[in-house]
Design an enzyme around this catalytic site. Sequence first.
Site, mmCIF file in Angstrom:
data_model
loop_
_atom_site.group_PDB
_atom_site.id
_atom_site.type_symbol
_atom_site.label_atom_id
_atom_site.label_comp_id
_atom_site.label_asym_id
_atom_site.label_seq_id
_atom_site.Cartn_x
_atom_site.Cartn_y
_atom_site.Cartn_z
ATOM 1 N N ASP A 25 146.840 -58.669 17.258
ATOM 2 C CA ASP A 25 146.619 -58.631 18.711
ATOM 3 C C ASP A 25 146.630 -60.030 19.321
ATOM 4 O OD1 ASP A 25 144.211 -58.874 17.106
ATOM 5 O OD2 ASP A 25 143.071 -58.825 18.959
ATOM 6 N N HIS A 26 146.816 -61.042 18.487
ATOM 7 C CA HIS A 26 146.688 -62.429 18.950
ATOM 8 C C HIS A 26 147.766 -62.853 19.939
ATOM 9 C CE1 HIS A 26 144.854 -61.816 15.064
ATOM 10 N NE2 HIS A 26 144.238 -62.967 15.069
ATOM 11 N N TYR A 146 131.989 -60.053 19.124
ATOM 12 C CA TYR A 146 131.968 -61.522 19.160
ATOM 13 C C TYR A 146 130.715 -61.962 19.903
ATOM 14 C CZ TYR A 146 136.827 -61.370 17.717
ATOM 15 O OH TYR A 146 137.973 -61.141 17.014
ATOM 16 N N ARG A 148 128.790 -65.452 21.828
ATOM 17 C CA ARG A 148 128.752 -66.867 22.236
ATOM 18 C C ARG A 148 127.305 -67.287 22.089
ATOM 19 N NH1 ARG A 148 131.537 -67.898 27.878
ATOM 20 N NH2 ARG A 148 131.202 -70.022 27.210
ATOM 21 N N LYS A 174 133.869 -54.326 13.704
ATOM 22 C CA LYS A 174 134.428 -55.552 13.137
ATOM 23 C C LYS A 174 133.564 -56.721 13.553
ATOM 24 C CE LYS A 174 137.058 -58.630 14.536
ATOM 25 N NZ LYS A 174 138.092 -59.466 15.182
ATOM 26 N N GLY A 198 139.208 -62.118 9.394
ATOM 27 C CA GLY A 198 139.647 -63.178 8.489
ATOM 28 C C GLY A 198 139.274 -64.557 8.977
ATOM 29 N N GLY A 199 139.396 -64.761 10.287
ATOM 30 C CA GLY A 199 139.108 -66.064 10.863
ATOM 31 C C GLY A 199 140.272 -67.031 10.716
ATOM 32 N N GLY A 226 143.930 -61.159 10.539
ATOM 33 C CA GLY A 226 145.093 -61.532 11.317
ATOM 34 C C GLY A 226 145.749 -62.792 10.801
ATOM 35 N N ARG A 227 145.222 -63.962 11.254
ATOM 36 C CA ARG A 227 145.901 -65.239 10.998
ATOM 37 C C ARG A 227 146.102 -65.526 9.528
ATOM 38 N NH1 ARG A 227 141.719 -68.078 14.925
ATOM 39 N NH2 ARG A 227 140.563 -66.264 14.198
HETATM 40 O O1 LIG Z 1 141.726 -59.468 16.481
HETATM 41 C C1 LIG Z 1 141.397 -60.254 15.654
HETATM 42 C C2 LIG Z 1 141.234 -59.841 14.276
HETATM 43 O O2 LIG Z 1 140.441 -58.737 14.142
HETATM 44 C C3 LIG Z 1 140.811 -60.906 13.357
HETATM 45 O O3 LIG Z 1 141.761 -61.877 13.413
HETATM 46 P P1 LIG Z 1 141.624 -63.143 12.475
HETATM 47 O O4 LIG Z 1 141.650 -62.656 11.053
HETATM 48 O O5 LIG Z 1 142.814 -63.966 12.823
HETATM 49 O O6 LIG Z 1 140.315 -63.798 12.796
#
Ligand SMILES: O=C[C@H](O)COP(=O)(O)O
Length: 250
Positions: A25-26, A146, A148, A174, A198-199, A226-227
């Site tokens: 989704d990034h 998430y 802050r 998540k 994943g981060g 994701g990344r």
């Molecule tokens: O939408 C974001 C994913 O759930 C996690 O992405 P990431 O592994 O890049 O942090």
Amino acid sequence: MVTGKERRLRRLFGADGKALLIAVDHSLTLGAVGGLSDMGSVMAAAVAGGADGVVTHRGSAAHHMPAQRGTALVVHLSGNTALSPQPELKTRVCDPEAALALGADALSAHITLGGGSAEDRRALADLGSLAATCDRLGVPLLVMTYVRTDERDPGPAVLHAARVAAELGADIVKAAHPGDAYVAELAATVPVPVVLAGGQSEGTWEAFCESAKAAMGAGVAGLCVGRRMFGAPDPVRATAELRAVVHGEG
Ligand SMILES: O=C[C@H](O)COP(=O)(O)O
């Protein structure tokens, strides 16, 4: 009787109750960067590597997600862009019905807490309303949580936000990795399956896999990566290795 949610959850989780989700989704937030310039290849790699599901926005779902038995489609309903001064504060960008029309097996929404009084209230109200819609439609809701926070140790806030999502109707939560000391508590205090993000790609791939393996051992139900996947030199192999971690294969 098997409810719609149960039937769809079984498309997402393996017989072992675990799931490897690949999140792509990034590109809404950041644009087509960092491995996402060819979304079709990334999604094909997720399928080829054996991901249980792919989380993406409606456009990528429509244009690039293979209609592949065994790989569930999770349509992400929240978005904002890095062009905004507060990109982490998302808004609803897709209707649940539109996602179901694309063949979604589950829906996904993002919630950031600690964004400000009005923003938090709006996020909570939107989540409550979406959870009610998902109950009515019989479709599971994944909530990406998430926080802050200025706290040096974000672990307690991560656990709190995850619990909030479950309290408001999430079927899957998540969360960011809260720190080794908190993973077991996260899994034990959230009454629905928890998957860890994943981060950023910091540290070695081997260290990431070891951390993920330890988290699985501490009770989380899987990963939503994701990344680490689409930024990998070989995304098919990365997916297959993460699948092995999640399902305890090999
Ligand atoms: O939408 C974001 C994913 O759930 C996690 O992405 P990431 O592994 O890049 O942090």
